[in-house]
Scaffold this active site. Structure first.
Site, short mmCIF file in Angstrom:
data_model
loop_
_atom_site.label_atom_id
_atom_site.label_comp_id
_atom_site.label_asym_id
_atom_site.label_seq_id
_atom_site.Cartn_x
_atom_site.Cartn_y
_atom_site.Cartn_z
N THR A 1 4.49 -6.11 -3.89
CA THR A 1 5.08 -6.62 -5.12
C THR A 1 6.40 -7.33 -4.84
O THR A 1 6.85 -8.12 -5.65
CB THR A 1 5.32 -5.50 -6.15
OG1 THR A 1 6.07 -4.44 -5.55
CG2 THR A 1 4.01 -4.95 -6.68
N LYS B 1 11.62 -3.98 2.16
CA LYS B 1 10.46 -3.17 1.76
C LYS B 1 10.51 -1.88 2.56
O LYS B 1 11.35 -1.72 3.44
CB LYS B 1 9.15 -3.92 2.01
CG LYS B 1 8.99 -4.46 3.43
CD LYS B 1 7.68 -5.20 3.61
CE LYS B 1 7.72 -6.56 2.93
NZ LYS B 1 6.80 -6.63 1.80
N ARG B 2 9.61 -0.99 2.26
CA ARG B 2 9.52 0.26 3.03
C ARG B 2 9.29 -0.06 4.51
O ARG B 2 8.62 -1.03 4.85
CB ARG B 2 8.36 1.09 2.47
CG ARG B 2 8.21 2.47 3.05
CD ARG B 2 7.27 3.30 2.17
NE ARG B 2 6.01 2.62 1.94
CZ ARG B 2 4.93 2.73 2.73
NH1 ARG B 2 4.99 3.50 3.80
NH2 ARG B 2 3.83 2.10 2.44
N HIS C 1 -4.14 2.66 -3.52
CA HIS C 1 -3.06 1.75 -3.11
C HIS C 1 -3.07 1.45 -1.62
O HIS C 1 -2.14 0.77 -1.15
CB HIS C 1 -1.70 2.35 -3.47
CG HIS C 1 -1.36 2.25 -4.93
ND1 HIS C 1 -0.84 1.11 -5.49
CD2 HIS C 1 -1.49 3.14 -5.93
CE1 HIS C 1 -0.63 1.31 -6.78
NE2 HIS C 1 -1.03 2.54 -7.08
N LYS D 1 3.86 -3.19 8.33
CA LYS D 1 4.62 -4.24 7.65
C LYS D 1 5.34 -5.16 8.64
O LYS D 1 5.86 -6.20 8.27
CB LYS D 1 5.60 -3.63 6.65
CG LYS D 1 4.89 -2.90 5.51
CD LYS D 1 5.87 -2.24 4.55
CE LYS D 1 5.17 -1.42 3.47
NZ LYS D 1 4.52 -2.24 2.43
N LYS E 1 8.27 -10.74 -6.65
CA LYS E 1 9.66 -10.83 -7.08
C LYS E 1 10.36 -12.00 -6.41
O LYS E 1 11.13 -12.74 -7.04
CB LYS E 1 10.39 -9.52 -6.78
CG LYS E 1 9.85 -8.33 -7.55
CD LYS E 1 10.26 -7.01 -6.91
CE LYS E 1 9.41 -5.87 -7.45
NZ LYS E 1 9.47 -4.66 -6.62
#
Length: 831
Positions: free
Chosen positions: A651, A543-544, A356, A549, A655
């Site tokens: 992901t 998100k995390r 991942h 990110k 969504k």
């Protein structure tokens, strides 16, 4: 599923009486939730038991998905929808003058996961059951989840997530199937009856693993699979003698030590004790799961293991459960006296591994002293696996000692779990096309060169049942009104929406988005006292929290816009509400500083009357699945701004897409495939490409100062991190500042290219405002995104896994009269 309204009501009232000694008039909101859930489980139970009987009656290969996380979300609404009894249950409750929405809100989010890894696992289980494949999950029943996030004075503060304060009505305790997992001790030797050496562990700490089963209800089918979660306890944890000696803490010491194993998801591992606890957790659920599988196999087939790999395929979700590989070897060698080669043959045909991430820190490497001390026999087996592997490497690359060293499973005082998974597994997959390419070309190139046939790509997906049908009922009705049913089980049918671009269609789509935005605004007002404007652009990054990110770039841009508005009162950008939601790992210092920065900037902007009619910043506290279900339908802009080449897939981008948000993103992870499906013109793409970043790093030519020199506004924003503008102490955000400008902890400055991509990010943000000014054009772009989201269903992902890796066969349990069966859908779909 058959539904008897009278029996459901009778069960509900009976449950209240038996469990709480109450009738309807005396029951509180949680009592009602428990009774409704338990009564719904009674309906589901018939199919759950029938599914198990079907699998036992016709032995076939089954999938077992081992994962440290299963981010399931609330079960009640999802299970009612999948069982096709939601309307009937609501009708019964309405007849009883009970409010379903109020009851639904009593359910806590199951504290079994944190981010995309766990949510993906949950989607996969949903799709497996929906597609009638025999596939089940194994994990840990965390008593406190990861943590409940509170924002206090702008800081993330972690509190226990006591999601099991009440019983979970969706789980069944299976004490009869408990097993024992051993830690520590010393290796002892003996002889088998035929004279071979036999190994076993003495003086080990024993922990009891008790399984709790949750139903995984397939949509529009009779299939109900199982998620089995293990809870840790001590077999003799309470010492009465010590207690009677008034040594009360020592009397429960062993019990507390055992219970710690399943207490918290991802305990802080910055020190040796934290690392040991994490490894203990991973071995605990891996060992318990394999003992469970082997026990069932032996009960059905005896000790002839020749069919084991024909009936079991185990997917390792990242490196957390990779210790299952030597554990299965231990069981076969030590408990069933198999020869090494026969046991290894079974293992290498049973395990498959999903990677991942390409981040080195996420590819687990355990210090030998911790691994060997905690799992002495397992370490011995890993040593033997590696010894044999090194013989193969020396034969393959006789003079390349550097490569042999790089690929050794035990190296530099550590055990490399990803290397063990690749060597022992029969399949290694990435989770997006770019991610898999980077694994082959860079991070795992040595391994791809050695085992090219093992590597494959399986782009992630999401379940449309939860993220569209349940989370966004208005949009779901809009879709069904135009293309009929069927998309619920075949998301590619959304392609039929592309022709519905009349003013009437687009106006309805605009109205649906506005309603969802109002609902989110009401929720934030009620829960956080945040007053936001539903007519503003909702720009969302949930998100995390991790530096790659780039939530930091997002908030720096907001500071940049704020400065421009103050410096030039005539500058009037479009009304925008920036929404963040994220948890940082408890020990991740810089990530927690970014949360503090977001909240500090939010407090300044939201209380500045000069700008707060056009600019608002919200940090959603304790972001989780049930909150996400409110956020995704309301979002206009989907922030997917990771440094190119570092997000394996993502992901949340999927969504957002199926709910009609437009992607603001780099060409990273699954963003690339989203753009391929929906068209680059229907997204806002910016930033350096992966190959451009690779060239910069190969030539060591990155100089962040040139971007600060080029853009004085950016330089000012970065300086404001330390000049007292947002922090009088000049210290709170100094580490963030230094990480961008100077580099820290041995890393060069701006590791994640925030400054390099900043100007292009600003340009893309301006494009958002231009397009949003034309509501019809925006709605059309949103419609095209929805219509082209079909590829990103987890149903498609599962079919890819089945075809290329798992080779499962459907064990169909059709439901007569299902409104959503694929067969019926084809008849009702409009042409």
């Amino acid at each position: 599923m058959k539904f008897d309204a009278a029996k459901f009501k009778e069960n509900l009232e009976g449950r209240l009486k038996r469990q709480y000694g109450k009738d309807i008039s005396q029951a509180n909101e949680h009592d009602l939730f428990d009774a409704v859930s338990a009564s719904a489980l009674e309906v589901i139970m018939e199919n759950w038991m029938a599914t198990r009987h079907e699998y036992e009656k016709k032995p076939t290969k089954q999938l077992y998905y081992l994962s440290a996380e299963f981010l399931m979300g609330r079960a009640l609404s999802n299970n009612l929808i999948n069982a096709e009894i939601a309307d009937q249950v609501k009708a019964v409750l309405k007849d009883m003058k009970l409010n379903y929405d109020m009851i639904e809100d009593q359910e806590p989010d199951a504290g079994l996961g944190n981010g995309g890894l766990g949510r993906l696992a949950a989607c996969f289980l949903d799709s497996l059951a929906t597609l009638d494949y025999p596939g089940h999950g194994y994990g840990i029943r965390y008593r406190y989840g990861m943590f409940e996030q509170k924002i206090e004075n702008g800081y993330q503060v972690e509190y226990p997530d006591n999601w099991l304060a009440h019983r979970d009505p969706w789980e069944i305790k299976r004490s009869d199937l408990a097993v024992t997992v051993k830690f520590g001790g010393n290796i002892a030797y003996g002889k088998t009856p035929d004279g071979r050496d036999r190994y076993y562990v003495e003086n080990a700490e024993e922990v009891v693993a008790t399984p709790y089963d949750m139903p995984i209800v397939g949509f529009g089918t009779g299939t109900v699979n199982t998620l089995r979660l293990w809870q840790a306890s001590s077999p003799n944890g309470f010492d009465l003698q010590l207690f009677n000696n008034m040594e009360y803490n020592r009397a429960v010491e062993r019990q507390n030590s055992a219970e710690n194993v399943s207490a918290v998801l991802y305990p802080n591992d910055n020190g040796p004790s934290g690392k040991a606890l994490r490894l203990k957790q991973q071995y605990f659920f891996s060992s318990a799961s394999l003992q469970d599988l082997v026990r069932h196999y032996v009960a059905d087939h005896g000790t002839d293991f020749s069919k084991f790999a024909d009936l079991h395929v185990i997917q390792l979700n990242d490196t957390h459960p990779v210790v299952a590989i030597p554990e299965l070897m231990r069981i076969l060698l030590d408990e069933y006296n198999m020869e090494w080669d026969a046991a290894w043959d079974i293992v290498t045909k049973t395990f498959a591994y999903t990677n991942h991430t390409i981040l080195a820190e996420a590819l687990e490497k355990w210090p030998i002293e911790i691994f060997q001390g905690l799992l002495p026999r397992i370490y011995q087996i890993v040593e033997e696996i590696n010894r044999r592997f090194m013989i193969e490497l020396r034969e393959k690359y006789p003079n390349d000692y550097e490569k042999q060293g790089r690929m050794s499973i035990i190296n530099n005082g550590k055990v490399y779990m990803a290397w063990l998974a690749i060597h022992a597994g029969f399949s290694v997959n990435g989770v997006a096309e770019l991610h898999t390419r980077l694994l082959k070309e860079k991070e795992l190139h040595d391994w791809y060169e050695l085992y090219p046939s093992k590597f494959n790509n399986k782009t992630n997906g999401i379940t449309q049942r939860r993220w569209l049908l349940s989370a966004n009922p208005e949009l779901s009705k809009f879709i069904t009104d135009r293309i009929g049913h069927g998309w619920e089980k075949d998301l590619s049918l959304l392609k039929g929406l592309e022709k519905f671009t009349s003013d009437k269609d687009l106006n309805e789509l605009i109205s649906i988005k506005e309603n969802n935005k109002r609902r989110l605004a009401e929720y934030l007002k009620h829960t956080q006292n945040e007053i936001i404007d539903p007519e503003s652009i909702f720009d969302v990054q949930v998100k995390r929290l991790h530096e790659y990110k780039r939530q930091l770039m997002n908030i720096l841009h907001i500071m940049y816009v704020y400065n421009k508005m103050l410096e030039d009162p005539s500058y009037k950008p479009a009304k925008k509400t920036y929404i963040f939601g994220a948890k940082s790992a408890s020990g991740y210092r810089r990530a927690k500083a970014i949360i503090k920065l977001i909240n500090t900037v939010a407090e300044r902007i939201n209380n500045d009357r000069r700008v707060n009619d056009r600019l608002h910043v919200v940090f959603v506290e304790n972001y989780r699945v049930s909150v996400a279900e409110k956020i995704f339908p309301a979002a206009d802009v989907s922030e997917q701004i990771s440094t190119a080449g570092l997000e394996a897939s993502g992901t949340s981008n999927m969504k957002f897409m199926c709910n009609g948000a437009l992607t603001m993103g780099t060409m990273d992870g699954a963003n690339i495939e989203i753009v391929e499906e929906a068209g680059k013109e229907n997204a806002f793409i910016f930033g350096l490409l992966t190959d451009e970043i690779r060239r910069i790093e190969d030539t060591h030519s990155y100089n962040p100062q040139e971007y600060l020199d080029r853009n004085p506004g950016l330089a000012k924003v970065v300086e404001q991190l330390v000049d007292g503008t947002y922090d009088p102490s000049h210290q709170l955000f100094k580490e963030l500042h230094d990480s961008l400008v100077y580099g820290i902890e041995g890393n060069r400055a701006d590791v994640y290219y925030v400054l390099a991509d900043f100007d292009d990010y600003c340009r893309a943000q301006e494009e958002v405002e231009v397009l949003y000014a034309n509501k019809k054009a925006w709605a059309k772009a949103a419609l095209i995104n929805i219509a082209n989201a079909g590829k990103f269903s987890s149903d498609r992902t599962i079919e890819d896994y089945v075809r290329d890796i798992w080779h499962l066969k459907k064990v169909a349990r059709p439901v007569e009269g299902s409104a959503f069966s694929t067969t019926k859908a084809k008849k009702t779909t409009k042409k």
